[in-house]
Design an enzyme around this catalytic site. Structure first.
Site, PDB file in Angstrom:
ATOM      1  N   TYR A 188       0.743  -0.869   0.107  1.00  0.00           N
ATOM      2  CA  TYR A 188      -0.074   0.319  -0.281  1.00  0.00           C
ATOM      3  C   TYR A 188       0.772   0.964   0.196  1.00  0.00           C
ATOM      4  O   TYR A 188       2.101   1.544   0.381  1.00  0.00           O
ATOM      5  CB  TYR A 188      -0.590  -0.161   1.299  1.00  0.00           C
ATOM      6  CG  TYR A 188      -2.035  -1.194   1.482  1.00  0.00           C
ATOM      7  CD1 TYR A 188      -3.317  -0.860   0.916  1.00  0.00           C
ATOM      8  CD2 TYR A 188      -1.797  -2.904   1.405  1.00  0.00           C
ATOM      9  CE1 TYR A 188      -4.069  -1.969   0.784  1.00  0.00           C
ATOM     10  CE2 TYR A 188      -2.700  -3.289   1.816  1.00  0.00           C
ATOM     11  CZ  TYR A 188      -3.766  -2.738   1.190  1.00  0.00           C
ATOM     12  OH  TYR A 188      -5.081  -3.871   1.505  1.00  0.00           O
ATOM     13  N   ASP A 293      -7.313 -11.538   0.187  1.00  0.00           N
ATOM     14  CA  ASP A 293      -6.521 -11.080   1.006  1.00  0.00           C
ATOM     15  C   ASP A 293      -7.151  -9.523   1.369  1.00  0.00           C
ATOM     16  O   ASP A 293      -7.672  -9.272   0.597  1.00  0.00           O
ATOM     17  CB  ASP A 293      -5.379 -10.616   1.080  1.00  0.00           C
ATOM     18  CG  ASP A 293      -4.388  -9.899  -0.251  1.00  0.00           C
ATOM     19  OD1 ASP A 293      -5.254 -10.085  -1.350  1.00  0.00           O
ATOM     20  OD2 ASP A 293      -4.092  -9.170   0.232  1.00  0.00           O
ATOM     21  N   ASP A 294      -6.927  -9.340   2.993  1.00  0.00           N
ATOM     22  CA  ASP A 294      -7.344  -8.572   3.252  1.00  0.00           C
ATOM     23  C   ASP A 294      -9.265  -7.741   3.305  1.00  0.00           C
ATOM     24  O   ASP A 294      -9.377  -6.483   2.455  1.00  0.00           O
ATOM     25  CB  ASP A 294      -6.951  -7.218   2.838  1.00  0.00           C
ATOM     26  CG  ASP A 294      -5.376  -7.152   3.651  1.00  0.00           C
ATOM     27  OD1 ASP A 294      -4.938  -7.802   3.908  1.00  0.00           O
ATOM     28  OD2 ASP A 294      -4.528  -6.771   2.679  1.00  0.00           O
ATOM     29  N   ILE A 295     -10.037  -8.570   3.209  1.00  0.00           N
ATOM     30  CA  ILE A 295     -11.411  -8.584   3.119  1.00  0.00           C
ATOM     31  C   ILE A 295     -12.109  -9.450   4.110  1.00  0.00           C
ATOM     32  O   ILE A 295     -11.745 -10.390   4.814  1.00  0.00           O
ATOM     33  CB  ILE A 295     -12.173  -9.359   1.255  1.00  0.00           C
ATOM     34  CG1 ILE A 295     -11.123 -10.904   1.681  1.00  0.00           C
ATOM     35  CG2 ILE A 295     -11.047  -8.181   0.357  1.00  0.00           C
ATOM     36  CD1 ILE A 295     -12.010 -11.493   0.099  1.00  0.00           C
ATOM     37  N   TYR A 348      -4.081 -15.739   5.478  1.00  0.00           N
ATOM     38  CA  TYR A 348      -3.478 -15.989   4.866  1.00  0.00           C
ATOM     39  C   TYR A 348      -1.699 -16.482   5.609  1.00  0.00           C
ATOM     40  O   TYR A 348      -0.803 -16.941   4.758  1.00  0.00           O
ATOM     41  CB  TYR A 348      -2.452 -15.233   3.796  1.00  0.00           C
ATOM     42  CG  TYR A 348      -3.040 -14.071   4.213  1.00  0.00           C
ATOM     43  CD1 TYR A 348      -2.297 -12.579   5.135  1.00  0.00           C
ATOM     44  CD2 TYR A 348      -3.847 -13.093   4.333  1.00  0.00           C
ATOM     45  CE1 TYR A 348      -1.397 -11.091   5.339  1.00  0.00           C
ATOM     46  CE2 TYR A 348      -4.456 -11.628   4.896  1.00  0.00           C
ATOM     47  CZ  TYR A 348      -2.829 -11.085   4.510  1.00  0.00           C
ATOM     48  OH  TYR A 348      -3.196  -9.675   5.496  1.00  0.00           O
TER      49      TYR A 348
END
Length: 882
Positions: A188, A293-295, A348
């Protein structure tokens, strides 16, 4: 094998596996070549090759074009004037054969003539490189292997302006131990530029990395707008990346992340996903990933998914497996040449069995590759056992998504230390390979990424420290001054989740100074820190490194200035030059503030202060100030202590700075036993105590239940008061209470973090009276509180016969009295002491910022400053009686 490598090192100057390279010689450019990644088998020959003015290059029509370009350029750089293609050797010329059995058939005969076995029995991407008297042969098990042989030859050959260079005979038999090795651009924050991505692909090829996963968070068509087609201009850029990757034998992997909005059961969404893949297939992409990922998997994006699978983690695993299997069967299986599909699970980051993992393991097509980050999002260590467990719990081949050297979670820092904490033998247990997630800074990332390439190619021979030193040397392009400066700069940007120690080289220099007192050696090290940024600005080949690292370079230079001033202060104080040492002490806070002042601008336009050498450089200035305090004979600055982690830059010291607008802020909720503590630096009589917690915008961030306690030794504690449900707590210690430590300790856990605006403890050992009165924000007590950083600032100039009286609270034998004025203070005074008989006697006259007056051991109970009339307002940092 090691003996052979060492023997060749003596001839070629190649560091043997595990051996630390020595310091650079006096020449500007390094003469000893470095081959990295470390070859599997490297042997010495008795003969040697000579670079002739014209070199014959023998290569078949199927020889890898990029390998030939690398080989030709390496020969020209080594001094050849021309490289000419021919079918066979030409008398009087060095002949170079390039190509494996399927590329250049003549290479097999050249290897036989050199007595070297060909690459036929090697794993994919393996190669043989032989240097003999009249010929050099490069032969890969496949075209990638030949390309890697060319990269090793490039490193092996010297750089010369003309022909005649002698190249020691060598045989290299080499292959990777990790099948998939490379980088995932998955961070990010500030994205890489297109030019940086192209440059990275060149870099991966040079270091024998074979995969690049395109997953930049700044590409909206990968995540938020994943269903939408790419604009033509962006597709053109991607095509350029794909072509560059293929030429460098790097597999370009396209990672589409639909998880924020996908309806797993929707035929329309499945078609949108495969259509998107079809679009980029036309660019030449053959490897695909679907990161999930990241959900959140606790809520669906459509009601149809809940109706089909129900709710819960297992349902999410089943839904994701359904989507991925459809992609695998509808797209991957129908496109010959497509590589196995990759996916990132929502879980993960661990190896703990769960309903989600069980569903995914049982339902996902067996040829789908699962990406995993280790035990933790950023795993400090990854072991063989953990890799085996991941393979077992996911029941699929594992591609390690290793979150190093990524710094999107610590955007104020560069992470330039080596790849570390990864056990030898771990890659073999994964089933697929390793991709490293780099920093926002593409060019600075190359230093740690070189070490990643070294580990993934030959983990058995990998040594983090040696590889790091090699990486710095390579990135410095052989320039000795650049290499030294880059090592110094990388040292103060070394630590991370996988490299616990910050600035190991400089920390060792500082430790030796405190042990031995050797000022000159430490000053040389700190001078190197101060000067290294300018060396890098002037000499480093990739100026993009300077551009993206500029605020950290500025900070390193400023810390060099600050730490040298701190060292000078200690030396002067130890040498008895009190006035000069005091002058340095007063300059020090400004120099430290300057070192902390540099910022970079993030994507949201915020100015983020950068950090360099944290815990080493700042600690040295603090320790130097403490040493100066000791030599002066004062207790020093009151310190804040806590066991709680700090949120961003809201340090514990802020609860003691007298400024109600600044604060300490923890980065987690307070648990029973957590504490914030004031260290008074010595046992003193205490009085009133005030603890102000919470702040505007975070009114509930205070310790809900706790106790105020005090201690003289930090081990045995006495209770002063309990508190509950109050953001501001006050208490008064019984008369005569002696304490060095006062703390607030939580007696129950809570969900809120902790903010402490101010934690004030009144001390009563001695008193300061008289005048002129203190200005707002100051106090008379600051003139004799044991802290030279707190200053009594008078509100006005002295009036006739006005004096400041420091009562010591009892008689003591005194060798001297020292009066310290803060910078800018110019008051003059007669310095008097009150003896055991109650009479006052003159010790001397204060005329400058520093006044030291000998007392010869007489008994003293007070000190008085009789001000000279008409001077400016006094500013007294401390009156010290020793």
């Amino acid at each position: 094998m090691l003996a052979c490598a060492c023997a060749l090192a003596l001839v070629l100057g190649v560091p043997a596996a595990g051996a630390a390279p020595g310091p650079p010689g006096p020449e500007t450019r390094r003469s000893a070549p470095i081959i990295t990644p470390t070859p599997q088998d490297l042997r010495q020959r008795d003969d040697r090759a000579t670079i002739t003015p014209t070199v014959t290059l023998v290569a078949g029509d199927k020889a890898d074009a990029t390998a030939l370009k690398v080989t030709q350029q390496a020969l020209l750089d080594a001094g050849a004037h021309r490289v000419v293609r021919a079918e066979g050797p030409v008398a009087g010329r060095l002949t170079v054969y390039a190509g494996g059995p399927g590329e250049t058939p003549q290479t097999a005969g050249a290897l036989t003539a050199l007595g070297v076995e060909g690459p036929g029995q090697l794993p994919p991407e393996g190669y043989v490189l032989a240097v003999g008297e009249r010929s050099i042969a490069l032969s890969g098990q496949d075209t990638a292997g030949t390309y890697y042989a060319a990269q090793s030859l490039r490193q092996l050959l010297p750089e010369r302006k003309g022909p005649g260079a002698k190249v020691a005979g060598a045989e290299i038999r080499d292959w990777p131990t990790t099948a998939v090795r490379g980088v995932i651009e998955g961070f990010y924050g500030i994205p890489w530029t297109h030019a940086a991505r192209l440059d990275q692909l060149d870099f991966y090829g040079e270091h024998k990395m074979n995969i690049y996963v395109y997953s930049p968070k700044d590409d909206p068509y990968l995540r938020e707008r994943w269903r939408e087609p790419y604009p033509a201009a962006q597709l053109a850029k991607m095509k350029e990346l794909v072509d560059r990757a293929r030429a460098r034998h790097v597999e370009f992997t396209y990672a589409l992340s639909p998880g924020l909005s996908v309806c797993y059961s929707s035929e329309a969404d499945i078609k949108a996903l495969t259509d998107k893949f079809e679009t980029v297939w036309e660019l030449g992409i053959r490897t695909y990933a679907v990161p999930l990922d990241d959900i959140s998997y606790t809520k669906w994006n459509c009601q149809a998914d809940q109706e089909k699978w129900g709710t819960g983690a297992a349902a999410a695993g089943a839904a994701q497996a359904y989507l991925l299997n459809r992609v695998n069967r509808d797209f991957i299986a129908t496109h010959p040449g497509a590589a196995p599909l990759q996916m990132v699970p929502t879980e993960y980051y661990n190896i703990t069995p769960s309903p989600y993992k069980k569903a995914l393991a049982e339902l996902l097509d067996e040829d789908v590759v699962v990406e995993w980050t280790g035990v933790g999002v950023i795993a400090p260590v990854i072991t063989v056992a953990q890799a085996k467990a991941a393979r077992s719990v996911f029941a699929h081949p594992i591609l390690l998504w290793d979150n190093y050297p990524v710094n999107d979670y610590v955007t104020n820092r560069l992470l330039l230390g080596p790849y570390n904490g990864r056990e030898k033998g771990m890659p073999a247990e994964l089933g697929s390979g390793i991709t490293a997630n780099p920093m926002n800074q593409a060019y600075a990332s190359k230093i740690p990424l070189i070490t990643v390439a070294d580990y993934t190619w030959n983990d058995a021979a990998y040594d983090p420290r040696t590889s790091w030193q090699t990486a710095i040397s390579l990135y410095a392009d052989g320039d000795a001054r650049t290499e030294k400066a880059l090592r110094i700069f990388s040292d103060v940007n070394y630590s991370s989740r996988i490299n616990a120690q910050q600035a190991p080289d400089l920390a060792a220099d500082i430790a030796r100074f405190w042990e031995s007192g050797g000022v000159a050696a430490l000053d040389r090290a700190l001078a190197g820190l101060q000067k290294s940024p300018d060396v890098l600005r002037d000499r480093i080949a990739e100026q993009e490194f300077v551009t993206e690292s500029e605020p950290w370079l500025d900070a390193a230079e400023a810390w060099g200035v600050a730490t040298r001033a701190a060292l000078r202060m200690v030396r002067l104080a130890r040498d008895g030059e009190g006035a000069a040492a005091w002058d340095q002490r007063q300059r020090l806070p400004g120099l430290v503030a300057a070192a902390r002042s540099f910022t970079y601008t993030d994507l949201d336009g915020r100015k983020i202060p950068v950090v360099v050498g944290e815990g080493v450089l700042d600690r040295f200035t603090e320790d130097a100030a403490a040493e100066h305090d000791r030599l002066l004979g004062v207790t020093g600055t009151v310190k804040g202590l806590t066991n709680l982690p700090t949120y961003q830059g809201n340090l514990i010291a802020r609860m003691l700075d007298g400024d109600n607008s600044t604060f300490f802020w923890s980065s987690r909720a307070t648990a029973a036993g957590d504490h914030v503590t004031v260290d008074l630096r010595k046992a003193r009589e205490i009085g009133g105590i005030s603890l102000a917690m919470g702040k505007p915008g975070s009114a509930n961030d205070y310790m809900r239940q706790g106790v105020l306690e005090y201690s003289s030794d930090g081990a045995s504690w006495e209770q002063l008061a309990t508190f509950s449900g109050k953001a501001v707590v006050t208490a008064t210690a019984p008369a005569g209470t002696q304490a060095r430590y006062v703390r607030a300790r939580a007696t129950a856990g809570q969900t809120n973090w902790l903010v402490v605006r101010e934690f004030a403890v009144e001390t009563k050992d001695g008193s300061v009276t008289g005048g002129p009165p203190a200005a707002a924000g100051s106090s008379l007590r600051a003139a004799a509180d044991g802290d030279v950083t707190s200053v009594y600032r008078a509100a006005r100039a002295p009036e006739p016969d006005e004096a400041l009286l420091v009562d010591l609270g009892g008689e003591r034998e005194a060798a001297s009295v020292t009066v310290l004025q803060s910078r800018g203070g110019s008051a003059q005074a007669v310095v008097q002491v009150r003896g055991g008989d109650g009479d006052w006697s003159t010790a001397g006259e204060l005329e400058d910022a520093y006044g030291e007056f000998t007392l010869d051991g007489e008994r003293v109970s007070a000190v008085r400053l009789l001000w000279s009339e008409g001077d400016g307002a006094p500013q007294i940092a401390e009156v010290v009686v020793r």
